[in-house]
Motif scaffolding. Structure first.
Motif, PDB file in Angstrom:
ATOM      1  N   ASP A 196       0.829  -1.196   0.000  1.00 48.01           N
ATOM      2  CA  ASP A 196       0.000   0.000   0.000  1.00 48.01           C
ATOM      3  C   ASP A 196       0.870   1.255   0.000  1.00 48.01           C
ATOM      4  O   ASP A 196       0.506   2.271  -0.594  1.00 48.01           O
ATOM      5  CB  ASP A 196      -0.906   0.013   1.227  1.00 48.01           C
ATOM      6  CG  ASP A 196      -1.775  -1.224   1.301  1.00 48.01           C
ATOM      7  OD1 ASP A 196      -2.445  -1.538   0.291  1.00 48.01           O
ATOM      8  OD2 ASP A 196      -1.766  -1.903   2.346  1.00 48.01           O
ATOM      9  N   ILE A 197       2.008   1.175   0.672  1.00 53.63           N
ATOM     10  CA  ILE A 197       2.941   2.301   0.745  1.00 53.63           C
ATOM     11  C   ILE A 197       4.348   1.799   0.443  1.00 53.63           C
ATOM     12  O   ILE A 197       4.768   0.762   0.965  1.00 53.63           O
ATOM     13  CB  ILE A 197       2.936   2.959   2.141  1.00 53.63           C
ATOM     14  CG1 ILE A 197       1.533   3.433   2.518  1.00 53.63           C
ATOM     15  CG2 ILE A 197       3.924   4.117   2.197  1.00 53.63           C
ATOM     16  CD1 ILE A 197       1.439   3.972   3.945  1.00 53.63           C
ATOM     17  N   LEU A 198       5.063   2.539  -0.393  1.00 52.01           N
ATOM     18  CA  LEU A 198       6.487   2.335  -0.586  1.00 52.01           C
ATOM     19  C   LEU A 198       7.202   3.516   0.058  1.00 52.01           C
ATOM     20  O   LEU A 198       6.965   4.671  -0.306  1.00 52.01           O
ATOM     21  CB  LEU A 198       6.838   2.251  -2.076  1.00 52.01           C
ATOM     22  CG  LEU A 198       6.307   1.021  -2.814  1.00 52.01           C
ATOM     23  CD1 LEU A 198       6.661   1.099  -4.296  1.00 52.01           C
ATOM     24  CD2 LEU A 198       6.860  -0.267  -2.204  1.00 52.01           C
ATOM     25  N   LEU A 199       8.041   3.213   1.023  1.00 50.79           N
ATOM     26  CA  LEU A 199       8.798   4.244   1.725  1.00 50.79           C
ATOM     27  C   LEU A 199      10.206   4.319   1.169  1.00 50.79           C
ATOM     28  O   LEU A 199      10.950   3.332   1.214  1.00 50.79           O
ATOM     29  CB  LEU A 199       8.854   3.936   3.222  1.00 50.79           C
ATOM     30  CG  LEU A 199       9.773   4.852   4.043  1.00 50.79           C
ATOM     31  CD1 LEU A 199       9.230   6.280   4.062  1.00 50.79           C
ATOM     32  CD2 LEU A 199       9.945   4.315   5.458  1.00 50.79           C
ATOM     33  N   VAL A 200      10.562   5.483   0.642  1.00 48.15           N
ATOM     34  CA  VAL A 200      11.950   5.724   0.251  1.00 48.15           C
ATOM     35  C   VAL A 200      12.658   6.170   1.527  1.00 48.15           C
ATOM     36  O   VAL A 200      12.680   7.348   1.875  1.00 48.15           O
ATOM     37  CB  VAL A 200      12.044   6.789  -0.858  1.00 48.15           C
ATOM     38  CG1 VAL A 200      13.484   6.887  -1.372  1.00 48.15           C
ATOM     39  CG2 VAL A 200      11.105   6.446  -2.005  1.00 48.15           C
ATOM     40  N   GLY A 201      13.178   5.184   2.247  1.00 48.58           N
ATOM     41  CA  GLY A 201      13.710   5.451   3.574  1.00 48.58           C
ATOM     42  C   GLY A 201      15.140   5.956   3.546  1.00 48.58           C
ATOM     43  O   GLY A 201      15.927   5.591   2.670  1.00 48.58           O
ATOM     44  N   ASP A 202      15.486   6.778   4.555  1.00 51.53           N
ATOM     45  CA  ASP A 202      16.878   7.182   4.663  1.00 51.53           C
ATOM     46  C   ASP A 202      17.752   6.018   5.128  1.00 51.53           C
ATOM     47  O   ASP A 202      18.980   6.136   5.204  1.00 51.53           O
ATOM     48  CB  ASP A 202      17.039   8.403   5.564  1.00 51.53           C
ATOM     49  CG  ASP A 202      16.548   8.188   6.988  1.00 51.53           C
ATOM     50  OD1 ASP A 202      16.051   7.088   7.302  1.00 51.53           O
ATOM     51  OD2 ASP A 202      16.647   9.141   7.788  1.00 51.53           O
ATOM     52  N   SER A 203      17.124   4.866   5.365  1.00 50.38           N
ATOM     53  CA  SER A 203      17.874   3.626   5.596  1.00 50.38           C
ATOM     54  C   SER A 203      18.703   3.242   4.381  1.00 50.38           C
ATOM     55  O   SER A 203      19.557   2.351   4.465  1.00 50.38           O
ATOM     56  CB  SER A 203      16.918   2.485   5.947  1.00 50.38           C
ATOM     57  OG  SER A 203      15.846   2.414   5.013  1.00 50.38           O
ATOM     58  N   GLY A 248      26.296   1.703   2.381  1.00 50.31           N
ATOM     59  CA  GLY A 248      27.224   1.129   3.345  1.00 50.31           C
ATOM     60  C   GLY A 248      27.676   2.088   4.419  1.00 50.31           C
ATOM     61  O   GLY A 248      28.744   1.910   5.011  1.00 50.31           O
ATOM     62  N   LEU A 249      26.862   3.108   4.714  1.00 51.47           N
ATOM     63  CA  LEU A 249      27.201   4.080   5.744  1.00 51.47           C
ATOM     64  C   LEU A 249      26.797   3.547   7.119  1.00 51.47           C
ATOM     65  O   LEU A 249      25.888   2.727   7.234  1.00 51.47           O
ATOM     66  CB  LEU A 249      26.483   5.400   5.462  1.00 51.47           C
ATOM     67  CG  LEU A 249      26.907   6.108   4.163  1.00 51.47           C
ATOM     68  CD1 LEU A 249      25.923   7.221   3.807  1.00 51.47           C
ATOM     69  CD2 LEU A 249      28.320   6.666   4.301  1.00 51.47           C
ATOM     70  N   PRO A 250      27.441   4.011   8.180  1.00 56.42           N
ATOM     71  CA  PRO A 250      27.142   3.466   9.511  1.00 56.42           C
ATOM     72  C   PRO A 250      25.818   3.934  10.101  1.00 56.42           C
ATOM     73  O   PRO A 250      25.224   3.244  10.932  1.00 56.42           O
ATOM     74  CB  PRO A 250      28.322   3.954  10.361  1.00 56.42           C
ATOM     75  CG  PRO A 250      28.806   5.190   9.661  1.00 56.42           C
ATOM     76  CD  PRO A 250      28.579   4.941   8.202  1.00 56.42           C
ATOM     77  N   THR A 251      25.347   5.133   9.728  1.00 59.45           N
ATOM     78  CA  THR A 251      24.086   5.673  10.232  1.00 59.45           C
ATOM     79  C   THR A 251      23.370   6.397   9.090  1.00 59.45           C
ATOM     80  O   THR A 251      23.923   6.555   7.998  1.00 59.45           O
ATOM     81  CB  THR A 251      24.301   6.688  11.384  1.00 59.45           C
ATOM     82  OG1 THR A 251      24.879   7.899  10.843  1.00 59.45           O
ATOM     83  CG2 THR A 251      25.224   6.121  12.455  1.00 59.45           C
TER      84      THR A 251
END
Length: 287
Positions: A51-58, A65-68
């Motif tokens: 229903d929703i696709l989230l373009v996450g900052d994940s 490959g960043l730590p945060t």
């Protein structure tokens, strides 16, 4: 005037789910299915099921490959957000506002959010925070920008929180997070992600707010659920407690790469069916 139909009518594109349609799930009790997506092809594969696709900052960890999530920029979110919109046609696309793009105040948040929506075609933004973000959420909502809230474990504040631990332990933290959720909902958020909180708190938030809650490490009784798609597919060996892998794609990719490498090294690939041959006339003329 002729009434004959056009010889090749163009089918109307499927309409995307709207923000009001998602908000209405609170009363219809139909669970909201949400996953992250970062590329056009993944969005295409997930679109019919979400229903929703989230373009996450994940995408910080998953793609770069960043730590945060802290190093993520607006430009990064825009590039991936536009790709997800191009790859989907049904799901509502929501984009995370990256760290530093909204905390300064409502006007900064509006400029950032307007750019995100204008340059990607997404329908809504998501931002982290509770009571302190209520004014910003209200400011954006009144100016035509739908906002999804995010309370509980807020990864952009990992340095303040001291790590990625479950939230809501103890009466004081329980009460503060409940206040956060109520403030975000009252400010006009159309949905709230509730991340990594104890189950009783997730249930209290879900019962206490008028908008849908979307759990991640929260409760099955939330109005919907979200996972990072790479976690759901089993791409990583180490994941949070709340992750359930629905496949082991990492193992399957490894086996496929191993098989490909062996075929190349043994000169079994490419086979005759994978290479281009000269046409018969060309072969005859060369003889």
């Amino acid at each position: 005037m002729s009434t004959q139909a056009a010889p090749n009518p163009v089918a109307l594109a499927a309409r995307r789910l709207s923000v009001p349609a998602i908000a209405a799930r609170k009363s219809s009790h139909e669970p909201i299915v949400m996953l992250t997506a970062y590329t056009a092809r993944m969005a295409e594969l997930l679109d019919a099921h979400c229903d929703i696709l989230l373009v996450g900052d994940s995408l910080a960890q998953v793609v770069y490959g960043l730590p945060t999530t802290l190093p993520v920029s607006l430009d990064m979110m825009i590039a991936h957000g536009a790709a997800v919109v191009r790859g989907s046609s049904r799901a509502l696309v929501v984009i995370d506002m990256p760290f530093g793009s909204y905390e300064e105040g409502p006007r900064q948040a509006f400029r950032s959010a307007a750019r995100l929506l204008r340059e990607t075609g997404a329908a809504a933004v998501k931002l982290e925070g509770g009571v302190e973000m209520a004014e910003t959420i209200s400011f954006l909502q009144r100016r035509g920008i739908p906002v999804m809230g995010h309370v509980g474990l807020t990864p952009q504040r990992v340095n303040v929180l001291g790590g990625y631990r479950a939230r809501g332990q103890g009466n004081a933290e329980f009460s503060a997070l409940m206040d956060d959720a109520l403030a975000v909902a009252d400010a006009g958020a159309f949905a709230i992600v509730v991340e990594a909180v104890i189950e009783t708190l997730a249930d209290s938030i879900t019962q206490g707010v008028k908008c849908p809650t979307i759990g991640i490490g929260a409760s099955v009784r939330c109005d919907g659920q979200v996972l990072v798609v790479d976690d759901m597919l089993g791409m990583f060996e180490r994941t949070a407690k709340f992750v359930k892998p629905f496949d082991n794609l990492a193992e399957r990719i490894t086996r496929a790469a191993e098989s490909y490498a062996a075929s190349v090294r043994s000169r079994q690939f490419p086979e005759i069916s994978h290479v281009y041959q000269a046409a018969a006339a060309d072969r005859a003329s060369s003889n």
